[in-house]
Design a protein around this motif. Sequence first.
Motif, PDB file in Angstrom:
ATOM      1  N   TYR A 218     -10.244  -0.728  -8.091  1.00  0.00           N
ATOM      2  CA  TYR A 218      -8.832  -0.645  -8.456  1.00  0.00           C
ATOM      3  C   TYR A 218      -8.078  -1.654  -7.601  1.00  0.00           C
ATOM      4  CZ  TYR A 218      -7.442   1.830  -4.172  1.00  0.00           C
ATOM      5  OH  TYR A 218      -7.161   2.157  -2.868  1.00  0.00           O
ATOM      6  N   ASP A 219      -6.769  -1.723  -7.750  1.00  0.00           N
ATOM      7  CA  ASP A 219      -5.966  -2.697  -7.012  1.00  0.00           C
ATOM      8  C   ASP A 219      -5.688  -2.192  -5.598  1.00  0.00           C
ATOM      9  OD1 ASP A 219      -4.324  -4.742  -6.162  1.00  0.00           O
ATOM     10  OD2 ASP A 219      -2.597  -4.137  -7.391  1.00  0.00           O
ATOM     11  N   TRP A 220      -6.730  -2.249  -4.744  1.00  0.00           N
ATOM     12  CA  TRP A 220      -6.533  -1.766  -3.376  1.00  0.00           C
ATOM     13  C   TRP A 220      -5.651  -2.695  -2.561  1.00  0.00           C
ATOM     14  CZ3 TRP A 220     -11.948  -1.764  -4.906  1.00  0.00           C
ATOM     15  CH2 TRP A 220     -12.589  -2.993  -4.732  1.00  0.00           C
ATOM     16  N   ASP A 221      -5.605  -3.983  -2.895  1.00  0.00           N
ATOM     17  CA  ASP A 221      -4.688  -4.874  -2.182  1.00  0.00           C
ATOM     18  C   ASP A 221      -3.238  -4.493  -2.461  1.00  0.00           C
ATOM     19  OD1 ASP A 221      -6.561  -6.492  -0.854  1.00  0.00           O
ATOM     20  OD2 ASP A 221      -6.848  -7.743  -2.630  1.00  0.00           O
ATOM     21  N   GLY A 222      -2.948  -4.105  -3.695  1.00  0.00           N
ATOM     22  CA  GLY A 222      -1.597  -3.648  -4.015  1.00  0.00           C
ATOM     23  C   GLY A 222      -1.255  -2.363  -3.293  1.00  0.00           C
ATOM     24  N   ALA A 223      -2.206  -1.428  -3.221  1.00  0.00           N
ATOM     25  CA  ALA A 223      -1.974  -0.180  -2.489  1.00  0.00           C
ATOM     26  C   ALA A 223      -1.756  -0.467  -1.011  1.00  0.00           C
ATOM     27  CB  ALA A 223      -3.152   0.773  -2.682  1.00  0.00           C
ATOM     28  N   ALA A 224      -2.541  -1.389  -0.456  1.00  0.00           N
ATOM     29  CA  ALA A 224      -2.391  -1.733   0.957  1.00  0.00           C
ATOM     30  C   ALA A 224      -1.035  -2.381   1.220  1.00  0.00           C
ATOM     31  CB  ALA A 224      -3.516  -2.671   1.380  1.00  0.00           C
ATOM     32  N   ALA A 225      -0.593  -3.234   0.321  1.00  0.00           N
ATOM     33  CA  ALA A 225       0.718  -3.873   0.489  1.00  0.00           C
ATOM     34  C   ALA A 225       1.832  -2.827   0.467  1.00  0.00           C
ATOM     35  CB  ALA A 225       0.931  -4.912  -0.600  1.00  0.00           C
ATOM     36  N   LEU A 226       1.689  -1.818  -0.381  1.00  0.00           N
ATOM     37  CA  LEU A 226       2.676  -0.742  -0.425  1.00  0.00           C
ATOM     38  C   LEU A 226       2.685   0.029   0.886  1.00  0.00           C
ATOM     39  CD1 LEU A 226       4.742   0.863  -2.067  1.00  0.00           C
ATOM     40  CD2 LEU A 226       2.834   2.225  -2.976  1.00  0.00           C
ATOM     41  N   ALA A 227       1.511   0.323   1.438  1.00  0.00           N
ATOM     42  CA  ALA A 227       1.444   1.001   2.732  1.00  0.00           C
ATOM     43  C   ALA A 227       2.115   0.168   3.817  1.00  0.00           C
ATOM     44  CB  ALA A 227      -0.006   1.290   3.102  1.00  0.00           C
ATOM     45  N   GLU A 228       1.913  -1.122   3.799  1.00  0.00           N
ATOM     46  CA  GLU A 228       2.564  -1.990   4.782  1.00  0.00           C
ATOM     47  C   GLU A 228       4.079  -1.941   4.641  1.00  0.00           C
ATOM     48  OE1 GLU A 228      -0.854  -5.400   5.510  1.00  0.00           O
ATOM     49  OE2 GLU A 228       0.516  -5.595   3.803  1.00  0.00           O
ATOM     50  N   ARG A 229       4.565  -1.974   3.407  1.00  0.00           N
ATOM     51  CA  ARG A 229       6.024  -1.903   3.196  1.00  0.00           C
ATOM     52  C   ARG A 229       6.587  -0.579   3.694  1.00  0.00           C
ATOM     53  NH1 ARG A 229       4.617  -4.278  -1.762  1.00  0.00           N
ATOM     54  NH2 ARG A 229       5.025  -2.382  -2.977  1.00  0.00           N
ATOM     55  N   HIS A 230       5.771   0.448   3.687  1.00  0.00           N
ATOM     56  CA  HIS A 230       6.200   1.765   4.148  1.00  0.00           C
ATOM     57  C   HIS A 230       5.864   2.012   5.619  1.00  0.00           C
ATOM     58  CE1 HIS A 230       6.199   3.328  -0.290  1.00  0.00           C
ATOM     59  NE2 HIS A 230       7.310   2.677   0.020  1.00  0.00           N
ATOM     60  N   ASP A 234      -2.152   0.760   9.569  1.00  0.00           N
ATOM     61  CA  ASP A 234      -3.506   1.296   9.655  1.00  0.00           C
ATOM     62  C   ASP A 234      -3.993   1.766   8.281  1.00  0.00           C
ATOM     63  OD1 ASP A 234      -3.496   0.717  12.308  1.00  0.00           O
ATOM     64  OD2 ASP A 234      -3.363   2.787  13.000  1.00  0.00           O
ATOM     65  N   TRP A 235      -3.114   2.400   7.542  1.00  0.00           N
ATOM     66  CA  TRP A 235      -3.447   2.756   6.171  1.00  0.00           C
ATOM     67  C   TRP A 235      -3.776   1.502   5.368  1.00  0.00           C
ATOM     68  CZ3 TRP A 235      -3.132   6.922   2.494  1.00  0.00           C
ATOM     69  CH2 TRP A 235      -3.057   8.192   3.081  1.00  0.00           C
ATOM     70  N   ALA A 236      -2.980   0.467   5.537  1.00  0.00           N
ATOM     71  CA  ALA A 236      -3.212  -0.765   4.789  1.00  0.00           C
ATOM     72  C   ALA A 236      -4.605  -1.315   5.063  1.00  0.00           C
ATOM     73  CB  ALA A 236      -2.145  -1.796   5.141  1.00  0.00           C
ATOM     74  N   HIS A 237      -5.009  -1.316   6.322  1.00  0.00           N
ATOM     75  CA  HIS A 237      -6.344  -1.799   6.677  1.00  0.00           C
ATOM     76  C   HIS A 237      -7.422  -0.923   6.055  1.00  0.00           C
ATOM     77  CE1 HIS A 237      -9.881  -2.663   9.163  1.00  0.00           C
ATOM     78  NE2 HIS A 237      -9.303  -3.820   9.454  1.00  0.00           N
ATOM     79  N   ALA A 238      -7.236   0.393   6.131  1.00  0.00           N
ATOM     80  CA  ALA A 238      -8.216   1.316   5.557  1.00  0.00           C
ATOM     81  C   ALA A 238      -8.323   1.146   4.049  1.00  0.00           C
ATOM     82  CB  ALA A 238      -7.837   2.752   5.905  1.00  0.00           C
ATOM     83  N   LEU A 239      -7.188   0.944   3.386  1.00  0.00           N
ATOM     84  CA  LEU A 239      -7.191   0.795   1.939  1.00  0.00           C
ATOM     85  C   LEU A 239      -7.876  -0.497   1.505  1.00  0.00           C
ATOM     86  CD1 LEU A 239      -3.568   2.069   1.316  1.00  0.00           C
ATOM     87  CD2 LEU A 239      -5.644   3.152   0.437  1.00  0.00           C
ATOM     88  N   ARG A 240      -7.696  -1.547   2.280  1.00  0.00           N
ATOM     89  CA  ARG A 240      -8.296  -2.840   1.917  1.00  0.00           C
ATOM     90  C   ARG A 240      -9.792  -2.909   2.205  1.00  0.00           C
ATOM     91  NH1 ARG A 240      -3.357  -5.458   4.058  1.00  0.00           N
ATOM     92  NH2 ARG A 240      -2.248  -6.328   2.254  1.00  0.00           N
ATOM     93  N   THR A 241     -10.249  -2.179   3.223  1.00  0.00           N
ATOM     94  CA  THR A 241     -11.609  -2.398   3.716  1.00  0.00           C
ATOM     95  C   THR A 241     -12.515  -1.172   3.663  1.00  0.00           C
ATOM     96  OG1 THR A 241     -11.059  -1.806   6.001  1.00  0.00           O
ATOM     97  CG2 THR A 241     -10.694  -4.114   5.348  1.00  0.00           C
ATOM     98  N   GLY A 242     -11.948   0.020   3.608  1.00  0.00           N
ATOM     99  CA  GLY A 242     -12.752   1.226   3.764  1.00  0.00           C
ATOM    100  C   GLY A 242     -13.167   1.483   5.196  1.00  0.00           C
ATOM    101  N   ARG A 243     -12.513   0.784   6.139  1.00  0.00           N
ATOM    102  CA  ARG A 243     -12.799   0.947   7.567  1.00  0.00           C
ATOM    103  C   ARG A 243     -11.482   1.095   8.328  1.00  0.00           C
ATOM    104  NH1 ARG A 243     -15.297  -3.647   6.049  1.00  0.00           N
ATOM    105  NH2 ARG A 243     -13.942  -4.904   7.388  1.00  0.00           N
ATOM    106  N   MET A 244     -11.567   1.683   9.498  1.00  0.00           N
ATOM    107  CA  MET A 244     -10.401   1.770  10.363  1.00  0.00           C
ATOM    108  C   MET A 244     -10.291   0.506  11.209  1.00  0.00           C
ATOM    109  SD  MET A 244      -8.801   4.462   9.636  1.00  0.00           S
ATOM    110  CE  MET A 244      -7.610   4.401  10.974  1.00  0.00           C
TER     111      MET A 244
END
Length: 254
Positions: A218-230, A234-244
Amino acid sequence: MRIAAISDIHGNLAALDAVLADIARRGADVVVNLGDLLSGPLQPCATAERLMALDLPTVAGNHERQVLTHAPARMGASDRFASERVTPAQRAWMATLPATLRLGDDVLLVHGTPTSDLTGWLETVTPAGMRPATHAEVLERAGDARAGLLLCGHTHVPRALRLDDGRLVVNPGSVGLQAYDDPEPWPHRMENSTPHARYALVERSGTAWSVSHIAVVYDWDGAAALAERHGAPDWAHALRTGRMPDRDTLTAGR
């Protein structure tokens, strides 16, 4: 009977929609939802609207309970983000969700275990971190739960274990968050190591259940960008990579 099991969406609407589309393509008799629906710095209200319209068999997770019962000062960032945004109608819907739910005579839905929404069923947390639970630990947590298929979530880890008595315990993994850290009961982290949205297909043939774990793009980069805007890098990194993120003190707002 073919069941699609989803869990731990955490307000990630893009991941949820991708998983639902994949389920529709593969086919299932029913989709069940194992809790932790909205908490997280993404789209709690839109996710609630989507789920309310679907009206899936759903149990509450610990985050539903926390959003409904904890004072804001006790909440982590994920719960607070959701609590500040959900509507009264969405809050009322959350309050209707049971802690456990039976599907027919042979399927039990829970979030953590039959007796706790904070205990992982197929994982054990020790001072050394998280590890797969032993057969004895899984059996003890199962107690006298009478069902051939026991579906759980909470730890976000896709895993299954067949007990010697024939019961199958399945965690479908997380739809919406593939890595997190948690200080309780001891500091530990979960990492699935890829950003794919997870769910499981469980099928009964005769009296036996089989399970397939599915990973969905799915569009995990878009989800990560949304987490960054909010404000949740750390959520953004987890969403993009599956790692902390690799640093001493980690927080995913969970």
